[in-house]
Structure formats: structure tokens, C-alpha cells
Design an enzyme around this catalytic site. Structure first.
Site, mmCIF file in Angstrom:
data_model
loop_
_atom_site.group_PDB
_atom_site.id
_atom_site.type_symbol
_atom_site.label_atom_id
_atom_site.label_comp_id
_atom_site.label_asym_id
_atom_site.label_seq_id
_atom_site.Cartn_x
_atom_site.Cartn_y
_atom_site.Cartn_z
ATOM 1 N N LEU A 145 -46.914 79.517 40.924
ATOM 2 C CA LEU A 145 -47.205 78.129 41.302
ATOM 3 C C LEU A 145 -46.589 77.215 40.254
ATOM 4 O O LEU A 145 -46.644 77.484 39.048
ATOM 5 C CB LEU A 145 -48.707 77.901 41.393
ATOM 6 C CG LEU A 145 -49.433 78.672 42.489
ATOM 7 C CD1 LEU A 145 -50.851 78.147 42.656
ATOM 8 C CD2 LEU A 145 -48.708 78.594 43.833
ATOM 9 N N HIS A 194 -53.015 74.878 37.375
ATOM 10 C CA HIS A 194 -53.725 73.945 36.489
ATOM 11 C C HIS A 194 -55.243 74.121 36.644
ATOM 12 O O HIS A 194 -55.984 74.077 35.661
ATOM 13 C CB HIS A 194 -53.372 72.496 36.829
ATOM 14 C CG HIS A 194 -51.930 72.154 36.621
ATOM 15 N ND1 HIS A 194 -51.074 71.908 37.671
ATOM 16 C CD2 HIS A 194 -51.189 72.013 35.500
ATOM 17 C CE1 HIS A 194 -49.879 71.624 37.194
ATOM 18 N NE2 HIS A 194 -49.913 71.680 35.882
ATOM 19 N N LYS A 235 -46.808 80.758 32.494
ATOM 20 C CA LYS A 235 -45.588 80.546 33.280
ATOM 21 C C LYS A 235 -44.506 79.943 32.377
ATOM 22 O O LYS A 235 -43.343 80.289 32.462
ATOM 23 C CB LYS A 235 -45.881 79.634 34.458
ATOM 24 C CG LYS A 235 -44.616 79.116 35.023
ATOM 25 C CD LYS A 235 -44.639 78.885 36.463
ATOM 26 C CE LYS A 235 -43.297 78.361 36.877
ATOM 27 N NZ LYS A 235 -42.898 77.176 36.110
#
Ligand code: PAF
Length: 269
Positions: free
Chosen positions: A181, A33, A146
Site C-alpha cells: 500500500l 498508515h 516500505k
């Protein structure tokens, strides 16, 4: 940094603002993020992060309940990275109606992968994005690769409504052992994180073989030997043709969704 909790207030704060960069999130922020936030800041945009765990996109209620929530850390991360506004709505701000009826039907690219294994998921994603974008009239929308299928579906949704919003796709950020992540990693113990690392390295080392194989059962078997109980899919996709492929081209990506200790992980490379 201002924390705003209502739709009216965020709309008011952003009115007449010209260069807005919006990062929609479900919280439990990590370096992935942060890389989106940094991209927005680098473009000198007024950077808005929303944190809202959208119940509509969870096809599994238990998954929604156990979704990690780390709001005070999230706010610290936003502050440290000079986010201008954090939009932190309650459910009633996003879904004020008693009975939510999802009107948008998605036909595009949804019969595969996440669309196939998580019925209603993308309809829920598009619904929340649509509503968030009503509150936050952004110029740029930052989305991570992702969730590649989500990225393509949101882009197509914006194209279908003739939106002028520019979607900025951002690379997946990985931990040292190679795993992407993800907020869901918080739900894994160290042993599972190590296993996930072994799986992703196995997949990367065998990428071309996976793409070319007509039958991937040997690869599925190997992944299961690492300790995985269930694999939803392991598939190579041509992102230009939006079709499964056995050809390795610049448009080919391998996608996987699997369960580790009851936690569902997705990745693509
Ligand atoms: O990718 C996510 O975190 C979510 O799907 C999104 C785009 C914030 C919508 O809830």
C-alpha cells in the site's frame, strides 16, 4: 481529536505530555498508515499524526505537484482511529525562512537505491523530520518498512544526535494482489495496479534467484515484459552490513524501484 495548524500550538498542547507516539505522514492515508496509528494506540500513547507534503524531499517538481492530496478523507481516517492530535502545518510553519538551506549532510547508506536515484531526497527527509521533531517532542516514532532505506537513515540520524526517541518499525501492509500500500497507488489505474501485482508476485517467487544472480538482466527483462518502461534498481541488500549481497540470509532484502505509467513505485521484501 484536535487539528492543530501551528508549531507553537502543537508544542503547547504537547508540553508535559509523557507518552507520545508520532506518525509523520505526507497524507493520502491508507491502511498502512492506519496500522502505524493502531500500533501507537495499542501502546496507549497520545497519538499524533502530522500531514505535510514536504517539498524538500521531491527531487522532481512534477512529482511533488501530482502527489495525491486527500485531506478531508485523511482527517476522517484519523478521527475513526482515535488519533489525539493531527498536526496540519502550512509550509511557513515548517520552513519559515525565505531561503531554505539544508545543513545536514547525509553520508550514511545514501549512495545506494533511493539516495542514488533521488539526489537530495534523504537530505529533504531528514530536514523535515528534524523540524517536525522540534515541534512534536515525541517519545516514539512510527515508521513503515516500505520505505526501508528511509527508516534506516532516520534511525541513524537520531542515533547521531543522541536522541532518546524510540523508532518503531512497522511492517508493510499489502493489497490482496500483493502490492505494498502506498499513497502513490492512487495515481494508478486498475490495469496498472494489476500489473504491479504481477510484478511483485514474480519478484517474490524468484526472490532467492534474484539474490544469488550476479547479473539480474534476465529479471529486468521479464519485469519490462509486464509493461514496465523504466527500472531504477533491483538489488539485494544485506541490511546488517549495508552492502549489496548475493547471499540469502535473515538480513537480506530485495529492493526495487520502477515506473508504471509514469508513477514511480518502490518496494522491498
Ligand atoms: O515517509 C514519508 O511519508 C515521508 O518521507 C515523511 C517521513 C513523512 C517525511 O516527509
Amino acid at each position: 481529536m484536535k487539528i492543530i495548524k501551528t508549531a507553537n500550538k502543537i508544542a503547547f498542547e504537547l508540553q508535559n505530555k509523557k507518552k507520545i507516539g508520532f506518525i509523520p505522514t505526507m497524507g493520502c492515508l491508507h491502511k498502512g498508515h492506519v496500522s502505524l496509528i493502531k500500533k501507537s494506540k495499542k501502546k496507549k500513547l497520545l497519538t499524533v499524526v502530522s500531514i505535510f507534503v514536504n517539498p524538500l524531499q521531491f527531487n522532481n517538481k512534477k512529482d511533488f505537484i501530482k502527489y495525491p492530496k486527500t485531506i478531508s478523507t485523511d482527517l476522517k481516517i484519523c478521527k475513526k482511529n482515535k488519533v489525539d492530535f493531527v498536526y496540519l502545518p502550512q509550509k511557513k510553519e515548517i520552513y519559515p525562512e525565505k531561503k531554505i538551506i539544508i545543513k545536514n549532510k547525509i553520508h550514511f547508506f545514501k549512495k545506494y537505491m533511493e539516495g542514488k536515484f533521488r539526489p537530495g531526497h534523504f537530505e529533504g527527509v531528514i530536514e523535515v523530520v528534524k523540524r517536525l521533531l522540534k515541534h512534536i517532542k515525541t517519545n516514539y516514532l512510527f515508521l513503515g518498512k516500505k520505505d526501508y532505506q528511509q527508516l534506516i537513515i532516520i534511525k541513524e540520524y537520531l542515533r547521531s544526535i543522541n536522541s532518546k526517541i524510540i523508532v518503531v518499525p512497522c511492517d508493510t501492509i499489502r493489497a490482496k494482489n500483493g502490492i505494498a500500500l502506498s499513497s502513490r497507488n492512487k495515481l494508478l489505474d486498475q490495469k496498472s495496479l494489476n500489473t504491479a501485482g504481477k510484478i511483485i508476485n514474480f519478484l517474490k517467487n524468484n526472490k532467492n534467484k534474484i539474490i544469488k544472480s550476479k547479473d539480474n538482466s534476465l529479471f529486468l527483462k521479464k519485469i519490462k515484459e509486464f509493461g514496465v518502461k523504466k527500472i531504477d534498481y533491483l538489488t539485494a541488500f544485506d541490511l546488517k552490513k549495508l552492502k549489496k549481497t548475493n547471499k540469502s540470509t535473515v538480513n537480506t532484502r530485495v529492493f526495487i524501484a520502477y515506473y508504471l505509467n509514469g508513477v514511480r513505485l518502490i518496494d522491498n521484501f
